[in-house]
Design an enzyme around this catalytic site. Structure first.
Site, PDB file in Angstrom:
ATOM      1  N   HIS A 125       2.454   1.880  -3.346  1.00  0.00           N
ATOM      2  CA  HIS A 125       1.569   1.968  -4.511  1.00  0.00           C
ATOM      3  C   HIS A 125       1.607   3.382  -5.091  1.00  0.00           C
ATOM      4  CE1 HIS A 125      -2.010   1.882  -7.010  1.00  0.00           C
ATOM      5  NE2 HIS A 125      -1.938   0.550  -6.934  1.00  0.00           N
ATOM      6  N   TYR A 180       0.830  -1.208   0.000  1.00  0.00           N
ATOM      7  CA  TYR A 180       0.000   0.000   0.000  1.00  0.00           C
ATOM      8  C   TYR A 180       0.864   1.258   0.000  1.00  0.00           C
ATOM      9  CZ  TYR A 180      -3.153   3.595   1.786  1.00  0.00           C
ATOM     10  OH  TYR A 180      -3.855   4.745   1.964  1.00  0.00           O
TER      11      TYR A 180
END
Length: 68
Positions: free
Chosen positions: A39, A36
């Site tokens: 990203h 995450y």
């Protein structure tokens, strides 16, 4: 990301040290957190948001259930 929650300061004890909002993300694994954070969409959004923030506190933790 398994879940996302947020809220604003409701501290009656005045212990927030100037922080006004909490954003809580829940992940299945620490690898999920790493994916995450790396990203491109997260990085882009973070770069747009950062100038509007006075200060930030980030914490990764593993929660433990407590039986009351």
């Amino acid at each position: 990301m398994k879940s996302f929650r947020w809220g604003t300061d409701a501290d009656i004890e005045k212990l927030t040290e100037g922080y006004t909002h909490v954003f809580e993300s829940t992940f299945e694994t620490t690898q999920g957190i790493a994916e995450y954070v790396a990203h491109p969409a997260h990085i882009e959004y973070s770069n747009l948001l950062a100038p509007a923030l006075e200060k930030v506190l980030a914490m990764d933790y593993q929660s433990n259930s407590v039986q009351l």
